[in-house]
Design a protein around this motif. Sequence first.
Motif, PDB file in Angstrom:
ATOM      1  N   LEU A  96       0.359  -6.930   8.136  1.00  0.00           N
ATOM      2  CA  LEU A  96       0.004  -5.604   8.632  1.00  0.00           C
ATOM      3  C   LEU A  96       1.251  -4.947   9.213  1.00  0.00           C
ATOM      4  O   LEU A  96       1.963  -5.557  10.023  1.00  0.00           O
ATOM      5  N   VAL A  97       1.530  -3.704   8.800  1.00  0.00           N
ATOM      6  CA  VAL A  97       2.597  -2.931   9.423  1.00  0.00           C
ATOM      7  C   VAL A  97       1.964  -1.855  10.303  1.00  0.00           C
ATOM      8  O   VAL A  97       0.976  -1.224   9.922  1.00  0.00           O
ATOM      9  N   CYS A  98       2.520  -1.673  11.493  1.00  0.00           N
ATOM     10  CA  CYS A  98       1.918  -0.792  12.500  1.00  0.00           C
ATOM     11  C   CYS A  98       2.373   0.650  12.307  1.00  0.00           C
ATOM     12  O   CYS A  98       3.058   1.238  13.153  1.00  0.00           O
ATOM     13  N   THR A  99       1.983   1.199  11.166  1.00  0.00           N
ATOM     14  CA  THR A  99       2.265   2.588  10.833  1.00  0.00           C
ATOM     15  C   THR A  99       0.981   3.202  10.290  1.00  0.00           C
ATOM     16  O   THR A  99      -0.022   2.512  10.100  1.00  0.00           O
ATOM     17  N   GLY A 100       0.991   4.508  10.036  1.00  0.00           N
ATOM     18  CA  GLY A 100      -0.190   5.155   9.472  1.00  0.00           C
ATOM     19  C   GLY A 100      -1.423   4.894  10.307  1.00  0.00           C
ATOM     20  O   GLY A 100      -1.419   5.110  11.531  1.00  0.00           O
TER      21      GLY A 100
ATOM     22  N   ASP B  87       0.857  -1.180   0.000  1.00  0.00           N
ATOM     23  CA  ASP B  87       0.000   0.000   0.000  1.00  0.00           C
ATOM     24  C   ASP B  87       0.899   1.238   0.000  1.00  0.00           C
ATOM     25  O   ASP B  87       2.099   1.149   0.274  1.00  0.00           O
ATOM     26  N   ARG B  88       0.344   2.401  -0.296  1.00  0.00           N
ATOM     27  CA  ARG B  88       1.164   3.614  -0.328  1.00  0.00           C
ATOM     28  C   ARG B  88       0.952   4.470   0.916  1.00  0.00           C
ATOM     29  O   ARG B  88       1.816   4.557   1.769  1.00  0.00           O
ATOM     30  N   ASP B  89      -0.212   5.082   1.038  1.00  0.00           N
ATOM     31  CA  ASP B  89      -0.450   6.055   2.107  1.00  0.00           C
ATOM     32  C   ASP B  89      -0.516   5.358   3.461  1.00  0.00           C
ATOM     33  O   ASP B  89      -1.310   4.438   3.673  1.00  0.00           O
ATOM     34  N   GLY B  90       0.335   5.789   4.385  1.00  0.00           N
ATOM     35  CA  GLY B  90       0.405   5.178   5.698  1.00  0.00           C
ATOM     36  C   GLY B  90       1.409   4.052   5.785  1.00  0.00           C
ATOM     37  O   GLY B  90       1.766   3.633   6.890  1.00  0.00           O
ATOM     38  N   THR B  91       1.868   3.561   4.633  1.00  0.00           N
ATOM     39  CA  THR B  91       2.864   2.496   4.592  1.00  0.00           C
ATOM     40  C   THR B  91       4.188   3.013   4.049  1.00  0.00           C
ATOM     41  O   THR B  91       5.241   2.782   4.636  1.00  0.00           O
ATOM     42  N   LEU B  92       4.139   3.743   2.937  1.00  0.00           N
ATOM     43  CA  LEU B  92       5.344   4.334   2.359  1.00  0.00           C
ATOM     44  C   LEU B  92       5.496   5.803   2.714  1.00  0.00           C
ATOM     45  O   LEU B  92       6.617   6.319   2.768  1.00  0.00           O
ATOM     46  N   ASN B  93       4.396   6.479   2.937  1.00  0.00           N
ATOM     47  CA  ASN B  93       4.438   7.892   3.331  1.00  0.00           C
ATOM     48  C   ASN B  93       3.472   8.124   4.488  1.00  0.00           C
ATOM     49  O   ASN B  93       2.455   7.428   4.604  1.00  0.00           O
TER      50      ASN B  93
ATOM     51  N   GLU C 152       1.271 -17.056  -3.387  1.00  0.00           N
ATOM     52  CA  GLU C 152       2.681 -16.749  -3.153  1.00  0.00           C
ATOM     53  C   GLU C 152       2.942 -15.251  -3.005  1.00  0.00           C
ATOM     54  O   GLU C 152       4.045 -14.842  -2.632  1.00  0.00           O
ATOM     55  N   VAL C 153       1.950 -14.426  -3.320  1.00  0.00           N
ATOM     56  CA  VAL C 153       2.119 -12.973  -3.251  1.00  0.00           C
ATOM     57  C   VAL C 153       2.105 -12.523  -1.791  1.00  0.00           C
ATOM     58  O   VAL C 153       1.280 -12.982  -0.992  1.00  0.00           O
ATOM     59  N   GLN C 154       3.013 -11.603  -1.448  1.00  0.00           N
ATOM     60  CA  GLN C 154       3.025 -10.989  -0.127  1.00  0.00           C
ATOM     61  C   GLN C 154       2.327  -9.626  -0.225  1.00  0.00           C
ATOM     62  O   GLN C 154       2.768  -8.761  -0.987  1.00  0.00           O
ATOM     63  N   VAL C 155       1.227  -9.457   0.485  1.00  0.00           N
ATOM     64  CA  VAL C 155       0.474  -8.207   0.481  1.00  0.00           C
ATOM     65  C   VAL C 155       0.731  -7.505   1.806  1.00  0.00           C
ATOM     66  O   VAL C 155       0.461  -8.063   2.873  1.00  0.00           O
ATOM     67  N   VAL C 156       1.261  -6.283   1.728  1.00  0.00           N
ATOM     68  CA  VAL C 156       1.746  -5.586   2.921  1.00  0.00           C
ATOM     69  C   VAL C 156       1.141  -4.190   2.973  1.00  0.00           C
ATOM     70  O   VAL C 156       1.211  -3.433   1.994  1.00  0.00           O
ATOM     71  N   GLY C 157       0.550  -3.837   4.100  1.00  0.00           N
ATOM     72  CA  GLY C 157      -0.015  -2.501   4.228  1.00  0.00           C
ATOM     73  C   GLY C 157      -0.405  -2.195   5.656  1.00  0.00           C
ATOM     74  O   GLY C 157      -0.312  -3.051   6.549  1.00  0.00           O
TER      75      GLY C 157
ATOM     76  N   LEU D 260       7.602  -1.501   8.083  1.00  0.00           N
ATOM     77  CA  LEU D 260       7.963  -2.167   6.840  1.00  0.00           C
ATOM     78  C   LEU D 260       9.354  -2.788   6.955  1.00  0.00           C
ATOM     79  O   LEU D 260       9.607  -3.885   6.450  1.00  0.00           O
ATOM     80  N   GLY D 261      10.260  -2.091   7.632  1.00  0.00           N
ATOM     81  CA  GLY D 261      11.586  -2.643   7.848  1.00  0.00           C
ATOM     82  C   GLY D 261      11.555  -3.933   8.645  1.00  0.00           C
ATOM     83  O   GLY D 261      12.292  -4.881   8.348  1.00  0.00           O
TER      84      GLY D 261
END
Length: 204
Positions: free
Chosen positions: A143-147, A7-13, A120-125, A172-173
């Motif tokens: 699930l990443v605990c950001t955003g 995902d982008r918003d909240g995950t990358l920014n 096999e796809v890793q979905v991360v957000g 994400l790291g």
Amino acid sequence: MKLAILDRDGTLNPLGDGYVTSPEEWTAMAGALEAIARLNHAGWHVVVATNQPGLGRGLFDVMALNAIHAKMHRQVAALGGRIDAVFYCPHAADEECACRKPAPGLLEQISDRYGVERQEVQVVGSCAAHLQAGAALGAQLHLVCTGPSAHLHPGMPLPADMPPGTRVHASLGDFVDQLLPAAAPPLAATPLPPLAGGISLDAI
């Protein structure tokens, strides 16, 4: 092929008070782009899937969105990594499209485009909609605990709107730390070669 859909918003920014409408408003989450580069150098392809209803509402146009993503691509390239493509849904919530997450349309298109088995796809957000779309795809969920999930942490019970089986990571790291083998080599200093044709932006 090893594929991670982020995902982008909240995950990358970071999330702001409203929509990110210009490159000047887009800033990377601390450590997020470095995590992408580490994935790349371990042989993973990274694609972003993002809802952008501000397009449908006329708050910004495709040129502005392309400029935002161009900045994102440049910054990750400077760290020796790359995002293969950005797939986005431009529709507002009331348009009942097939591509707005939590519908799986964007993720299905990505999986089919890259020829990766869906399980096999890793979905991360960091939001429920992204992970619900991943669950509909049949992917592995993280699930990443950001955003919007910054109030959570690994070990807590999953919120009711998160799909069962979702694994939880502080960032994400931390997801990358757990995904990659402990003996994985350090990030190379030499940048990856650029993609042919430059930035790829796709929409259903």
